[in-house]
Design a protein around this motif. Structure first.
Motif, short mmCIF file in Angstrom:
data_model
loop_
_atom_site.label_atom_id
_atom_site.label_comp_id
_atom_site.label_asym_id
_atom_site.label_seq_id
_atom_site.Cartn_x
_atom_site.Cartn_y
_atom_site.Cartn_z
N UNK A 38 0.83 -1.20 0.00
CA UNK A 38 0.00 0.00 0.00
C UNK A 38 0.87 1.26 0.00
N UNK A 39 1.94 1.26 0.80
CA UNK A 39 2.82 2.43 0.85
C UNK A 39 3.44 2.70 -0.53
N UNK A 40 3.87 1.64 -1.20
CA UNK A 40 4.46 1.80 -2.54
C UNK A 40 3.43 2.30 -3.54
N UNK A 41 2.21 1.79 -3.46
CA UNK A 41 1.15 2.21 -4.37
C UNK A 41 0.80 3.69 -4.18
N UNK A 42 0.80 4.15 -2.93
CA UNK A 42 0.55 5.57 -2.66
C UNK A 42 1.64 6.44 -3.27
N UNK A 43 2.89 6.03 -3.06
CA UNK A 43 4.02 6.81 -3.60
C UNK A 43 4.00 6.84 -5.13
N UNK A 44 3.67 5.71 -5.74
CA UNK A 44 3.63 5.67 -7.21
C UNK A 44 2.47 6.48 -7.77
N UNK A 45 1.36 6.50 -7.04
CA UNK A 45 0.19 7.23 -7.52
C UNK A 45 0.38 8.74 -7.43
N UNK A 46 1.08 9.19 -6.38
CA UNK A 46 1.28 10.63 -6.19
C UNK A 46 2.75 10.91 -5.88
N UNK A 62 5.82 11.21 1.25
CA UNK A 62 5.25 10.28 2.23
C UNK A 62 6.36 9.91 3.21
N UNK A 63 6.04 9.95 4.48
CA UNK A 63 7.01 9.65 5.51
C UNK A 63 6.39 8.73 6.56
N UNK A 64 7.21 7.98 7.26
CA UNK A 64 6.69 7.15 8.35
C UNK A 64 6.13 8.05 9.44
N UNK A 65 5.05 7.62 10.04
CA UNK A 65 4.50 8.31 11.20
C UNK A 65 5.61 8.50 12.23
N UNK A 66 5.89 9.74 12.64
CA UNK A 66 6.99 9.97 13.59
C UNK A 66 6.69 9.51 15.02
N UNK A 67 5.54 8.87 15.20
CA UNK A 67 5.20 8.37 16.53
C UNK A 67 3.87 8.89 17.04
N UNK A 68 3.11 9.55 16.18
CA UNK A 68 1.83 10.13 16.58
C UNK A 68 0.89 9.04 17.08
N UNK A 69 0.74 7.98 16.29
CA UNK A 69 -0.22 6.93 16.64
C UNK A 69 0.24 6.18 17.89
N UNK A 70 1.50 5.78 17.94
CA UNK A 70 2.01 5.05 19.10
C UNK A 70 1.85 5.87 20.38
N UNK A 71 2.16 7.15 20.31
CA UNK A 71 2.08 8.01 21.50
C UNK A 71 0.65 8.13 21.99
N UNK A 72 -0.28 8.33 21.08
CA UNK A 72 -1.68 8.46 21.48
C UNK A 72 -2.20 7.15 22.06
N UNK A 73 -1.91 6.04 21.39
CA UNK A 73 -2.43 4.75 21.85
C UNK A 73 -1.79 4.29 23.16
N UNK A 74 -0.56 4.74 23.42
CA UNK A 74 0.16 4.25 24.60
C UNK A 74 -0.43 4.74 25.91
N UNK A 75 -1.00 5.92 25.93
CA UNK A 75 -1.56 6.48 27.16
C UNK A 75 -3.06 6.25 27.17
N UNK A 76 -3.48 5.25 27.92
CA UNK A 76 -4.89 4.83 27.91
C UNK A 76 -5.75 5.76 28.76
N UNK A 77 -6.96 5.98 28.27
CA UNK A 77 -7.95 6.76 29.00
C UNK A 77 -8.59 5.90 30.09
N UNK A 78 -9.38 6.54 30.95
CA UNK A 78 -10.11 5.79 31.98
C UNK A 78 -11.06 4.78 31.33
N UNK A 79 -11.67 5.14 30.19
CA UNK A 79 -12.55 4.21 29.47
C UNK A 79 -11.80 2.95 29.05
N UNK A 80 -10.62 3.16 28.48
CA UNK A 80 -9.82 2.03 28.00
C UNK A 80 -9.35 1.16 29.16
N UNK A 81 -8.89 1.79 30.23
CA UNK A 81 -8.40 1.03 31.39
C UNK A 81 -9.52 0.19 31.99
N UNK A 82 -10.74 0.74 32.01
CA UNK A 82 -11.88 -0.02 32.54
C UNK A 82 -12.16 -1.26 31.70
#
Length: 382
Positions: free
Chosen positions: A123-131, A136-156
């Motif tokens: 998929x990454x290659x297809x995106x680069x070839x299409x545009x 295009x760059x790897x996520x610098x850690x946005x998703x990992x950082x957000x997912x790593x700190x769980x909310x009270x809802x998630x902890x429950x």
């Protein structure tokens, strides 16, 4: 049988919207124009959509400015509408069209788009070839950082999933009898998970007897339980996508003195790791605390066996193994909301292994267990 706590609330649509806004703020801070997250656990994190990845692009695009939108095959629109937990615009594509052009429609050349780290190379290659004009760059850690700190809802949700699996572990211990096959125990555990409200029974289950316990993920074949065997059961389930994961190792009958000695060291190492875990402490320090106990007892050092052949722990949430990892070299400081396993397994090659696995979450004042750790090699549940 102990009573389980009441079922916690599911993740709300408002929470999904807040997660997208948090990603947008991180994009702006990073100087990025968009984030593309493909099918998988991270897509579920942002949209509530439980969708496995295939060669067909199903993704959410989160621009730094403007509304987020979904990319989906046109023939899947009905399924998506029934499954997604957040109202988003959907751009659909027919089988002979390019979803990769559609995904980036509206972005100018020289835009900078971050790609989910779990995106496939195809998929990454297809995106680069299409545009090719877009960077295009790897996520610098946005998703990992957000997912790593769980909310009270998630902890429950994680706490409830853990409570289910701990009860299942207790039930499995009582189910054991001489001559039982590992496969019978696995089926029993799956049935109990379903009965207690897990999403789809056991997410995974490993049942190991005797020398097979020396292999962290077991051996092929169906073992028979004998009197005085060592038993290792590692299993978990999902609740609204959030995982449990608990391992118990105990004696079925009279324990060997060496089993008792190593079990006590394992327990000591697990508690040392727990005591080391608090906000601001580097992840690797938790791993080091467990290994220091083992080295004090002439086990190891490092990954040398007899000793601990793998990291002390992993993050847990929508993925069974996720960020952050409690391993040497990970200097990231723990934060309130991090949820991690604590499983400094001791392996004595060719003979046996002892793994006690419980999870904790980080609070502002230190770590808190999700489940009560094992009591003893002969009375694992007290």
């Amino acid at each position: 049988m102990s009573q389980l706590p009441s079922f916690p609330p599911r993740i709300s649509a408002r929470t999904y919207a807040e997660r997208i806004e948090a990603a947008r703020a991180s994009l702006i801070a990073s100087g990025l124009d968009a984030l593309l997250v493909s099918a998988g656990d991270s897509l579920r994190y942002f949209t509530g959509l439980a969708w496995g990845g295939t060669e067909r692009l199903v993704a959410v695009v989160i621009p730094a400015s403007g509304a987020a939108y979904m990319i989906c095959p046109h023939f899947e629109l009905g399924s998506l509408a029934e499954s997604i937990k957040l109202q988003l615009d959907v751009r659909s594509w027919e089988e002979d069209a390019s979803p990769f052009l559609l995904a980036m429609d509206g972005f100018a050349d020289r835009s900078h788009v971050a790609l989910d780290r779990d995106l496939t190379l195809r998929i990454a290659t297809s995106l680069r070839n299409a545009r090719p004009g877009i960077t295009f760059t790897d996520d610098p850690g946005i998703v990992d950082t957000l997912r790593a700190c769980k909310s009270a809802e998630e902890i429950a949700l994680i706490r409830h999933a853990m409570a289910i699996t701990l009860q299942v572990q207790k039930d499995a211990w009582e189910f054991l009898h001489p001559g039982v096959r590992a496969s019978e125990v696995i089926r029993f555990i799956d049935t109990r998970h379903r009965a207690l409200g897990a999403d789809n029974g056991s997410w995974f289950c490993a049942v190991q007897f005797g020398p097979a316990t020396a292999f962290p993920h077991g051996l092929p074949g169906d073992q028979l339980l004998a009197e005085n065997d060592l038993v290792l059961v590692d299993t978990g389930c999902c609740l609204d996508g959030y995982h449990s994961d608990i391992t118990r190792t105990y004696a079925f009958g009279t324990p060997d003195p060496e089993h008792e000695r190593i079990w006590a060291i394992e327990k000591e190492a697990q508690l040392a790791a727990f005591d080391a875990a608090r906000p601001g402490v580097p992840c690797e320090a938790v791993d080091a605390a467990a290994r220091a106990v083992l080295e004090k007892h002439d086990l190891g050092p490092g990954y040398t066996l007899p000793g601990l052949p793998h990291r002390t722990g992993h993050g847990i949430g929508l993925s069974i193994h996720e960020f952050p990892y409690l391993v040497r070299g990970n200097t990231m400081p723990l934060e309130s909301g991090n949820c991690c396993s604590n499983e400094p397994m001791i392996v004595v090659p060719g003979r046996f292994g002892i793994r006690l696995e419980d999870h904790f979450h980080i609070t502002p004042t230190g770590a808190r267990w999700f489940t009560e750790p094992s009591h003893s090699i002969t009375k694992p549940f007290g």
